[in-house]
Design a protein around this motif. Sequence first.
Motif, PDB file in Angstrom:
ATOM      1  N   LYS A   5       0.829  -1.210   0.000  1.00 14.40           N
ATOM      2  CA  LYS A   5       0.000   0.000   0.000  1.00 14.40           C
ATOM      3  C   LYS A   5       0.864   1.261   0.000  1.00 14.40           C
ATOM      4  CE  LYS A   5      -2.894   3.300   1.427  1.00 14.40           C
ATOM      5  NZ  LYS A   5      -3.754   4.032   0.507  1.00 14.40           N
ATOM      6  N   GLN A   6       1.917   1.260   0.785  1.00 12.77           N
ATOM      7  CA  GLN A   6       2.757   2.452   0.923  1.00 12.77           C
ATOM      8  C   GLN A   6       3.566   2.754  -0.334  1.00 12.77           C
ATOM      9  OE1 GLN A   6       4.971   1.371   4.425  1.00 12.77           O
ATOM     10  NE2 GLN A   6       3.498   2.329   5.825  1.00 12.77           N
ATOM     11  N   ASN A   7       3.790   1.757  -1.172  1.00 16.23           N
ATOM     12  CA  ASN A   7       4.678   1.928  -2.316  1.00 16.23           C
ATOM     13  C   ASN A   7       3.982   2.000  -3.672  1.00 16.23           C
ATOM     14  OD1 ASN A   7       7.749   1.688  -1.468  1.00 16.23           O
ATOM     15  ND2 ASN A   7       6.572   0.335  -0.134  1.00 16.23           N
ATOM     16  N   VAL A   8       2.764   1.513  -3.758  1.00 16.55           N
ATOM     17  CA  VAL A   8       2.061   1.467  -5.043  1.00 16.55           C
ATOM     18  C   VAL A   8       1.106   2.654  -5.140  1.00 16.55           C
ATOM     19  CG1 VAL A   8       0.479   0.144  -6.480  1.00 16.55           C
ATOM     20  CG2 VAL A   8       2.298  -1.024  -5.237  1.00 16.55           C
ATOM     21  N   PRO A   9       1.359   3.570  -6.060  1.00 14.97           N
ATOM     22  CA  PRO A   9       0.509   4.763  -6.157  1.00 14.97           C
ATOM     23  C   PRO A   9      -0.872   4.439  -6.724  1.00 14.97           C
ATOM     24  CG  PRO A   9       2.098   4.720  -7.955  1.00 14.97           C
ATOM     25  CD  PRO A   9       2.458   3.577  -7.050  1.00 14.97           C
ATOM     26  N   GLY A  10      -1.851   5.192  -6.257  1.00 12.62           N
ATOM     27  CA  GLY A  10      -3.188   5.104  -6.841  1.00 12.62           C
ATOM     28  C   GLY A  10      -3.967   3.847  -6.505  1.00 12.62           C
ATOM     29  N   LEU A  11      -3.571   3.128  -5.449  1.00 17.42           N
ATOM     30  CA  LEU A  11      -4.220   1.854  -5.125  1.00 17.42           C
ATOM     31  C   LEU A  11      -5.609   2.097  -4.542  1.00 17.42           C
ATOM     32  CD1 LEU A  11      -3.837  -1.241  -5.009  1.00 17.42           C
ATOM     33  CD2 LEU A  11      -2.898  -0.936  -2.695  1.00 17.42           C
ATOM     34  N   LEU A  12      -6.633   1.697  -5.290  1.00 15.16           N
ATOM     35  CA  LEU A  12      -8.014   1.941  -4.876  1.00 15.16           C
ATOM     36  C   LEU A  12      -8.584   0.832  -4.013  1.00 15.16           C
ATOM     37  CD1 LEU A  12      -9.471   3.278  -8.257  1.00 15.16           C
ATOM     38  CD2 LEU A  12      -8.753   4.621  -6.266  1.00 15.16           C
ATOM     39  N   GLU A  13      -8.225  -0.426  -4.322  1.00 16.93           N
ATOM     40  CA  GLU A  13      -8.900  -1.547  -3.668  1.00 16.93           C
ATOM     41  C   GLU A  13      -8.016  -2.784  -3.694  1.00 16.93           C
ATOM     42  OE1 GLU A  13     -13.118  -2.298  -4.778  1.00 16.93           O
ATOM     43  OE2 GLU A  13     -12.381  -4.239  -5.460  1.00 16.93           O
ATOM     44  N   VAL A  14      -8.059  -3.545  -2.610  1.00 19.27           N
ATOM     45  CA  VAL A  14      -7.428  -4.862  -2.588  1.00 19.27           C
ATOM     46  C   VAL A  14      -8.496  -5.909  -2.299  1.00 19.27           C
ATOM     47  CG1 VAL A  14      -5.127  -4.063  -1.932  1.00 19.27           C
ATOM     48  CG2 VAL A  14      -6.786  -4.630  -0.145  1.00 19.27           C
ATOM     49  N   SER A  15      -8.331  -7.061  -2.909  1.00 23.73           N
ATOM     50  CA  SER A  15      -9.224  -8.194  -2.679  1.00 23.73           C
ATOM     51  C   SER A  15      -8.403  -9.292  -2.021  1.00 23.73           C
ATOM     52  CB  SER A  15      -9.803  -8.684  -4.009  1.00 23.73           C
ATOM     53  OG  SER A  15     -10.581  -9.847  -3.821  1.00 23.73           O
ATOM     54  N   ILE A  16      -8.794  -9.679  -0.810  1.00 26.27           N
ATOM     55  CA  ILE A  16      -7.999 -10.626  -0.031  1.00 26.27           C
ATOM     56  C   ILE A  16      -8.915 -11.709   0.524  1.00 26.27           C
ATOM     57  CG2 ILE A  16      -6.394 -10.908   1.896  1.00 26.27           C
ATOM     58  CD1 ILE A  16      -5.627  -7.997   1.584  1.00 26.27           C
ATOM     59  N   GLY A  17      -8.515 -12.955   0.320  1.00 22.68           N
ATOM     60  CA  GLY A  17      -9.330 -14.067   0.783  1.00 22.68           C
ATOM     61  C   GLY A  17      -8.556 -15.103   1.547  1.00 22.68           C
ATOM     62  N   HIS A  18      -7.705 -15.861   0.861  1.00 17.24           N
ATOM     63  CA  HIS A  18      -7.040 -17.014   1.480  1.00 17.24           C
ATOM     64  C   HIS A  18      -6.277 -16.622   2.731  1.00 17.24           C
ATOM     65  CE1 HIS A  18      -5.134 -21.008   1.545  1.00 17.24           C
ATOM     66  NE2 HIS A  18      -4.043 -20.360   1.901  1.00 17.24           N
ATOM     67  N   GLU A  53     -13.339 -10.657  12.982  1.00 16.42           N
ATOM     68  CA  GLU A  53     -13.547  -9.216  13.158  1.00 16.42           C
ATOM     69  C   GLU A  53     -12.214  -8.516  13.381  1.00 16.42           C
ATOM     70  OE1 GLU A  53     -16.142  -6.000  15.790  1.00 16.42           O
ATOM     71  OE2 GLU A  53     -16.192  -8.134  16.322  1.00 16.42           O
ATOM     72  N   ASN A  54     -11.367  -9.116  14.192  1.00 17.85           N
ATOM     73  CA  ASN A  54     -10.056  -8.539  14.471  1.00 17.85           C
ATOM     74  C   ASN A  54      -9.220  -8.432  13.199  1.00 17.85           C
ATOM     75  OD1 ASN A  54      -7.981  -7.548  16.143  1.00 17.85           O
ATOM     76  ND2 ASN A  54      -7.072  -9.575  16.294  1.00 17.85           N
ATOM     77  N   VAL A  55      -9.223  -9.485  12.384  1.00 16.76           N
ATOM     78  CA  VAL A  55      -8.415  -9.487  11.165  1.00 16.76           C
ATOM     79  C   VAL A  55      -8.908  -8.434  10.175  1.00 16.76           C
ATOM     80  CG1 VAL A  55      -7.856 -10.827   9.101  1.00 16.76           C
ATOM     81  CG2 VAL A  55      -7.584 -11.844  11.351  1.00 16.76           C
ATOM     82  N   VAL A  56     -10.227  -8.329   9.988  1.00 23.58           N
ATOM     83  CA  VAL A  56     -10.754  -7.311   9.077  1.00 23.58           C
ATOM     84  C   VAL A  56     -10.285  -5.930   9.512  1.00 23.58           C
ATOM     85  CG1 VAL A  56     -12.851  -6.150   8.304  1.00 23.58           C
ATOM     86  CG2 VAL A  56     -12.734  -8.645   8.292  1.00 23.58           C
ATOM     87  N   ASN A  57     -10.374  -5.637  10.796  1.00 22.59           N
ATOM     88  CA  ASN A  57      -9.983  -4.313  11.275  1.00 22.59           C
ATOM     89  C   ASN A  57      -8.479  -4.109  11.255  1.00 22.59           C
ATOM     90  OD1 ASN A  57     -12.336  -2.526  12.341  1.00 22.59           O
ATOM     91  ND2 ASN A  57     -12.910  -4.645  12.813  1.00 22.59           N
ATOM     92  N   MET A  58      -7.699  -5.186  11.410  1.00 21.34           N
ATOM     93  CA  MET A  58      -6.248  -5.067  11.275  1.00 21.34           C
ATOM     94  C   MET A  58      -5.881  -4.657   9.837  1.00 21.34           C
ATOM     95  SD  MET A  58      -5.022  -8.315  13.600  1.00 21.34           S
ATOM     96  CE  MET A  58      -3.255  -8.073  13.409  1.00 21.34           C
ATOM     97  N   TYR A  59      -6.570  -5.253   8.844  1.00 20.80           N
ATOM     98  CA  TYR A  59      -6.344  -4.849   7.456  1.00 20.80           C
ATOM     99  C   TYR A  59      -6.736  -3.393   7.258  1.00 20.80           C
ATOM    100  CZ  TYR A  59      -5.150  -9.346   5.380  1.00 20.80           C
ATOM    101  OH  TYR A  59      -4.514 -10.499   5.016  1.00 20.80           O
ATOM    102  N   LEU A  60      -7.891  -3.000   7.776  1.00 17.97           N
ATOM    103  CA  LEU A  60      -8.350  -1.640   7.596  1.00 17.97           C
ATOM    104  C   LEU A  60      -7.353  -0.637   8.177  1.00 17.97           C
ATOM    105  CD1 LEU A  60     -12.117  -2.168   8.477  1.00 17.97           C
ATOM    106  CD2 LEU A  60     -11.179  -1.693   6.220  1.00 17.97           C
ATOM    107  N   ASN A  61      -6.802  -0.947   9.343  1.00 17.84           N
ATOM    108  CA  ASN A  61      -5.816  -0.057   9.962  1.00 17.84           C
ATOM    109  C   ASN A  61      -4.554   0.055   9.106  1.00 17.84           C
ATOM    110  OD1 ASN A  61      -7.369   0.614  12.193  1.00 17.84           O
ATOM    111  ND2 ASN A  61      -6.651  -1.128  13.389  1.00 17.84           N
ATOM    112  N   LYS A  62      -4.124  -1.062   8.518  1.00 16.58           N
ATOM    113  CA  LYS A  62      -2.916  -1.029   7.701  1.00 16.58           C
ATOM    114  C   LYS A  62      -3.140  -0.325   6.366  1.00 16.58           C
ATOM    115  CE  LYS A  62      -0.684  -5.130   9.663  1.00 16.58           C
ATOM    116  NZ  LYS A  62       0.636  -4.510   9.969  1.00 16.58           N
ATOM    117  N   LEU A  63      -4.386  -0.229   5.944  1.00 13.28           N
ATOM    118  CA  LEU A  63      -4.691   0.386   4.646  1.00 13.28           C
ATOM    119  C   LEU A  63      -4.980   1.882   4.748  1.00 13.28           C
ATOM    120  CD1 LEU A  63      -6.849  -2.464   3.141  1.00 13.28           C
ATOM    121  CD2 LEU A  63      -4.631  -1.703   2.277  1.00 13.28           C
ATOM    122  N   LYS A  64      -4.999   2.408   5.952  1.00 11.47           N
ATOM    123  CA  LYS A  64      -5.276   3.858   6.126  1.00 11.47           C
ATOM    124  C   LYS A  64      -4.112   4.687   5.595  1.00 11.47           C
ATOM    125  CE  LYS A  64      -8.494   3.506   9.971  1.00 11.47           C
ATOM    126  NZ  LYS A  64      -8.731   3.719  11.413  1.00 11.47           N
TER     127      LYS A  64
END
Length: 237
Positions: free
Chosen positions: A201-214, A226-237
């Motif tokens: 996220k920090q290095n790729v410009p213009g990143l609108l969305e990530v899709s993560i599953g596995h 719930e914890n994992v979803v919010n951990m991703y959200l915090n890292k994507l801010k």
Amino acid sequence: MTKLSVNINKLATLRNARGGNVPDILKAANDIQGFGAHGITVHPRPDERHIRYQDARDLRPIVYTEFNIEGNPQHNFIDLVLETKPEQVTLVPDAIGAITSNAGWDTIKHQDYLVDVIAEFKRHGIRTSIFVDPVEEMVEGAKATGTDRIELYTESFAHQYALGNRKGIDPYVKAAEKAVELDLGINAGHDLSLDNIQFFKQNVPGLLEVSIGHALIAEAIYLGLENVVNMYLNKLK
């Protein structure tokens, strides 16, 4: 903020392993949205080994954030997308029987085909994204198809990052810069995880969305969904 769409295929794999409806993927999709994720992704394959075509139909009224359906645009897939009208369709060149997605489109070789498919989806108001490798020529080819976005195939980055090679991000930066120059939206997915998502996220410009599953579902086994979803959200801010 880069948006997080959670791919729930692995929950369907677990359900299908025992039959019945445990885990309930409709409830899971609803909960994941309630935990703060920005969207739900499904990737039905012809053998329906995880998400079934009927799941996509059943999820449509449940998903109130963004519904993203991925897949190879064969006739039955196109029919499903036009029936359910997700906010986004991501075109992936899956080979029959492939365990998981393993390559992006050759947007030059398949340009005419992609132009026709994308035009059909856009006529119905569905945003389109093309799965591509981090190659500038493929990004340029994607632009010529009329797509709204590309999704960068991030397996190579994830592999190099795990080896300690931070230079593995370089092709993605260049591809993203080309996409920004061409006014293409940028999504990304495949093998992104809590370990590598923030660096990406920090290095790729213009990143609108990530899709993560596995990775997200595997991490949730240990850390809680719930914890994992919010951990991703915090890292994507």
